[in-house]
Design a protein around this motif. Structure first.
Motif, PDB file in Angstrom:
ATOM      1  N   GLY A 282       6.434   1.231  12.722  1.00 52.02           N
ATOM      2  CA  GLY A 282       5.808   2.514  13.044  1.00 52.02           C
ATOM      3  C   GLY A 282       4.306   2.426  12.832  1.00 52.02           C
ATOM      4  N   ARG A 283       3.700   3.575  12.593  1.00 47.54           N
ATOM      5  CA  ARG A 283       2.272   3.633  12.301  1.00 47.54           C
ATOM      6  C   ARG A 283       2.075   4.345  10.976  1.00 47.54           C
ATOM      7  NH1 ARG A 283       3.131   5.001  16.976  1.00 47.54           N
ATOM      8  NH2 ARG A 283       2.785   7.229  16.761  1.00 47.54           N
ATOM      9  N   VAL A 284       1.148   3.837  10.182  1.00 49.26           N
ATOM     10  CA  VAL A 284       0.793   4.473   8.917  1.00 49.26           C
ATOM     11  C   VAL A 284      -0.703   4.758   8.966  1.00 49.26           C
ATOM     12  CG1 VAL A 284       0.729   4.264   6.405  1.00 49.26           C
ATOM     13  CG2 VAL A 284       2.641   3.260   7.700  1.00 49.26           C
ATOM     14  N   THR A 285      -1.042   6.007   8.712  1.00 53.46           N
ATOM     15  CA  THR A 285      -2.436   6.440   8.787  1.00 53.46           C
ATOM     16  C   THR A 285      -2.850   7.075   7.477  1.00 53.46           C
ATOM     17  OG1 THR A 285      -2.149   6.906  11.147  1.00 53.46           O
ATOM     18  CG2 THR A 285      -4.083   7.856  10.071  1.00 53.46           C
ATOM     19  N   LEU A 286      -4.017   6.693   6.997  1.00 54.64           N
ATOM     20  CA  LEU A 286      -4.627   7.299   5.819  1.00 54.64           C
ATOM     21  C   LEU A 286      -5.651   8.319   6.288  1.00 54.64           C
ATOM     22  CD1 LEU A 286      -5.339   7.513   2.804  1.00 54.64           C
ATOM     23  CD2 LEU A 286      -6.805   5.491   3.111  1.00 54.64           C
ATOM     24  N   CYS A 287      -5.527   9.527   5.806  1.00 55.87           N
ATOM     25  CA  CYS A 287      -6.460  10.607   6.129  1.00 55.87           C
ATOM     26  C   CYS A 287      -7.863  10.227   5.654  1.00 55.87           C
ATOM     27  CB  CYS A 287      -5.992  11.881   5.438  1.00 55.87           C
ATOM     28  SG  CYS A 287      -7.204  13.199   5.369  1.00 55.87           S
ATOM     29  N   THR A 288      -8.845  10.361   6.542  1.00 52.08           N
ATOM     30  CA  THR A 288     -10.209   9.955   6.189  1.00 52.08           C
ATOM     31  C   THR A 288     -10.790  10.804   5.069  1.00 52.08           C
ATOM     32  OG1 THR A 288     -11.030  11.287   8.041  1.00 52.08           O
ATOM     33  CG2 THR A 288     -10.787   8.928   8.415  1.00 52.08           C
ATOM     34  N   GLN A 289     -10.568  12.122   5.091  1.00 53.40           N
ATOM     35  CA  GLN A 289     -11.090  12.969   4.022  1.00 53.40           C
ATOM     36  C   GLN A 289     -10.429  12.653   2.684  1.00 53.40           C
ATOM     37  OE1 GLN A 289     -11.036  17.155   4.789  1.00 53.40           O
ATOM     38  NE2 GLN A 289     -12.107  16.953   6.742  1.00 53.40           N
ATOM     39  N   CYS A 290      -9.124  12.416   2.715  1.00 57.15           N
ATOM     40  CA  CYS A 290      -8.391  12.096   1.489  1.00 57.15           C
ATOM     41  C   CYS A 290      -8.873  10.765   0.923  1.00 57.15           C
ATOM     42  CB  CYS A 290      -6.892  12.050   1.763  1.00 57.15           C
ATOM     43  SG  CYS A 290      -6.250  13.626   2.381  1.00 57.15           S
ATOM     44  N   ALA A 291      -9.142   9.817   1.808  1.00 55.16           N
ATOM     45  CA  ALA A 291      -9.669   8.520   1.381  1.00 55.16           C
ATOM     46  C   ALA A 291     -11.048   8.696   0.755  1.00 55.16           C
ATOM     47  CB  ALA A 291      -9.741   7.567   2.561  1.00 55.16           C
ATOM     48  N   ALA A 292     -11.907   9.473   1.396  1.00 54.96           N
ATOM     49  CA  ALA A 292     -13.264   9.683   0.887  1.00 54.96           C
ATOM     50  C   ALA A 292     -13.243  10.332  -0.491  1.00 54.96           C
ATOM     51  CB  ALA A 292     -14.057  10.539   1.867  1.00 54.96           C
ATOM     52  N   ARG A 293     -12.336  11.286  -0.703  1.00 51.19           N
ATOM     53  CA  ARG A 293     -12.250  11.945  -2.019  1.00 51.19           C
ATOM     54  C   ARG A 293     -11.810  10.985  -3.119  1.00 51.19           C
ATOM     55  NH1 ARG A 293     -11.216  16.486   1.179  1.00 51.19           N
ATOM     56  NH2 ARG A 293      -9.005  16.109   1.516  1.00 51.19           N
ATOM     57  N   ARG A 294     -11.203   9.886  -2.718  1.00 49.09           N
ATOM     58  CA  ARG A 294     -10.732   8.880  -3.686  1.00 49.09           C
ATOM     59  C   ARG A 294     -11.580   7.606  -3.636  1.00 49.09           C
ATOM     60  NH1 ARG A 294      -7.326  12.391  -2.038  1.00 49.09           N
ATOM     61  NH2 ARG A 294      -5.708  13.181  -3.444  1.00 49.09           N
ATOM     62  N   ASP A 295     -12.714   7.694  -2.963  1.00 53.55           N
ATOM     63  CA  ASP A 295     -13.634   6.558  -2.817  1.00 53.55           C
ATOM     64  C   ASP A 295     -12.960   5.333  -2.214  1.00 53.55           C
ATOM     65  OD1 ASP A 295     -15.937   7.883  -3.813  1.00 53.55           O
ATOM     66  OD2 ASP A 295     -15.225   7.566  -5.865  1.00 53.55           O
ATOM     67  N   LEU A 296     -12.043   5.546  -1.273  1.00 56.89           N
ATOM     68  CA  LEU A 296     -11.360   4.449  -0.586  1.00 56.89           C
ATOM     69  C   LEU A 296     -12.009   4.217   0.775  1.00 56.89           C
ATOM     70  CD1 LEU A 296      -7.637   5.448  -1.267  1.00 56.89           C
ATOM     71  CD2 LEU A 296      -9.007   3.747  -2.482  1.00 56.89           C
ATOM     72  N   THR A 297     -12.169   2.953   1.124  1.00 57.20           N
ATOM     73  CA  THR A 297     -12.688   2.584   2.434  1.00 57.20           C
ATOM     74  C   THR A 297     -11.658   1.687   3.112  1.00 57.20           C
ATOM     75  OG1 THR A 297     -13.798   0.578   1.659  1.00 57.20           O
ATOM     76  CG2 THR A 297     -15.052   2.654   1.545  1.00 57.20           C
ATOM     77  N   GLU A 298     -11.927   1.318   4.359  1.00 61.26           N
ATOM     78  CA  GLU A 298     -10.998   0.469   5.100  1.00 61.26           C
ATOM     79  C   GLU A 298     -10.754  -0.866   4.400  1.00 61.26           C
ATOM     80  OE1 GLU A 298     -12.299   0.218   9.154  1.00 61.26           O
ATOM     81  OE2 GLU A 298     -11.684   2.278   9.575  1.00 61.26           O
ATOM     82  N   LYS A 299     -11.734  -1.357   3.668  1.00 65.63           N
ATOM     83  CA  LYS A 299     -11.548  -2.639   2.982  1.00 65.63           C
ATOM     84  C   LYS A 299     -10.625  -2.521   1.763  1.00 65.63           C
ATOM     85  CE  LYS A 299     -15.511  -2.123   0.062  1.00 65.63           C
ATOM     86  NZ  LYS A 299     -16.703  -2.438  -0.484  1.00 65.63           N
ATOM     87  N   ASP A 300     -10.347  -1.298   1.328  1.00 63.29           N
ATOM     88  CA  ASP A 300      -9.497  -1.066   0.153  1.00 63.29           C
ATOM     89  C   ASP A 300      -8.017  -0.931   0.484  1.00 63.29           C
ATOM     90  OD1 ASP A 300     -11.691  -0.860  -1.718  1.00 63.29           O
ATOM     91  OD2 ASP A 300     -12.083   1.142  -0.878  1.00 63.29           O
ATOM     92  N   VAL A 301      -7.674  -0.797   1.766  1.00 63.91           N
ATOM     93  CA  VAL A 301      -6.299  -0.445   2.115  1.00 63.91           C
ATOM     94  C   VAL A 301      -5.508  -1.641   2.642  1.00 63.91           C
ATOM     95  CG1 VAL A 301      -6.959   1.946   2.569  1.00 63.91           C
ATOM     96  CG2 VAL A 301      -6.821   0.338   4.461  1.00 63.91           C
ATOM     97  N   ILE A 302      -4.204  -1.469   2.624  1.00 64.92           N
ATOM     98  CA  ILE A 302      -3.263  -2.479   3.103  1.00 64.92           C
ATOM     99  C   ILE A 302      -3.537  -2.771   4.577  1.00 64.92           C
ATOM    100  CG2 ILE A 302      -0.806  -2.889   3.593  1.00 64.92           C
ATOM    101  CD1 ILE A 302      -0.229  -0.885   1.260  1.00 64.92           C
ATOM    102  N   GLU A 303      -3.432  -4.025   4.942  1.00 66.41           N
ATOM    103  CA  GLU A 303      -3.595  -4.404   6.341  1.00 66.41           C
ATOM    104  C   GLU A 303      -2.547  -3.677   7.187  1.00 66.41           C
ATOM    105  OE1 GLU A 303      -3.384  -8.355   9.164  1.00 66.41           O
ATOM    106  OE2 GLU A 303      -3.775  -8.612   7.023  1.00 66.41           O
ATOM    107  N   GLY A 304      -2.991  -3.104   8.279  1.00 66.65           N
ATOM    108  CA  GLY A 304      -2.088  -2.366   9.157  1.00 66.65           C
ATOM    109  C   GLY A 304      -2.173  -0.864   8.986  1.00 66.65           C
ATOM    110  N   VAL A 305      -2.786  -0.401   7.897  1.00 67.24           N
ATOM    111  CA  VAL A 305      -2.981   1.036   7.702  1.00 67.24           C
ATOM    112  C   VAL A 305      -4.290   1.418   8.379  1.00 67.24           C
ATOM    113  CG1 VAL A 305      -3.419   2.867   6.021  1.00 67.24           C
ATOM    114  CG2 VAL A 305      -1.705   1.112   5.518  1.00 67.24           C
TER     115      VAL A 305
END
Length: 120
Positions: free
Chosen positions: A75-98
């Motif tokens: 399937g597809r797994v998506t991380l909400c951009t605002q939720c990521a920003a509130r947790r100081d997460l960037t694309e380099k912090d997440v699992i490959e494929g998210v």
């Protein structure tokens, strides 16, 4: 039955049963051949980070890492951009494929033809 299923999970370790239900329904749908898009929002955003799903425990529930792996594979797994920003997460912090995307993409997916949206 809808041909596509969009699931937004807002709960994480703060509400483990609701979180597990969302991942379980999404994984069962993928296994059934449904086109699934799972959105990680709120506290579930942490499960986009490598190793965080392994920390999740709920008695009598399928292991969250296994469910997440099946969703990433089928399937597809998506991380909400605002939720990521509130947790100081960037694309380099997440699992490959998210992927990371915002509300506009969620609305497009949820309102597409032959689509059912669920929020946990």
């Amino acid at each position: 039955m809808a041909k596509k299923l969009v699931i937004k999970v807002t709960a994480g370790a703060d509400a483990p049963e609701r979180c597990s239900q969302a991942f379980t329904v999404a994984a069962v749908a993928v296994a059934s051949g449904v086109d699934v898009s799972l959105w990680l929002t709120g506290e579930s955003a942490w499960f986009a980070v490598p190793g965080r799903a392994a920390e999740f425990e709920l008695p009598h529930a399928a292991p969250l890492p296994d469910l997440l792996d099946s969703l990433l594979a089928g399937g597809r797994v998506t991380l909400c951009t605002q939720c990521a920003a509130r947790r100081d997460l960037t694309e380099k912090d997440v699992i490959e494929g998210v992927r990371m995307a915002g509300a506009q993409v969620f609305v497009q997916e949820a309102l597409a033809d032959d689509t059912q949206a669920l929020v946990y």
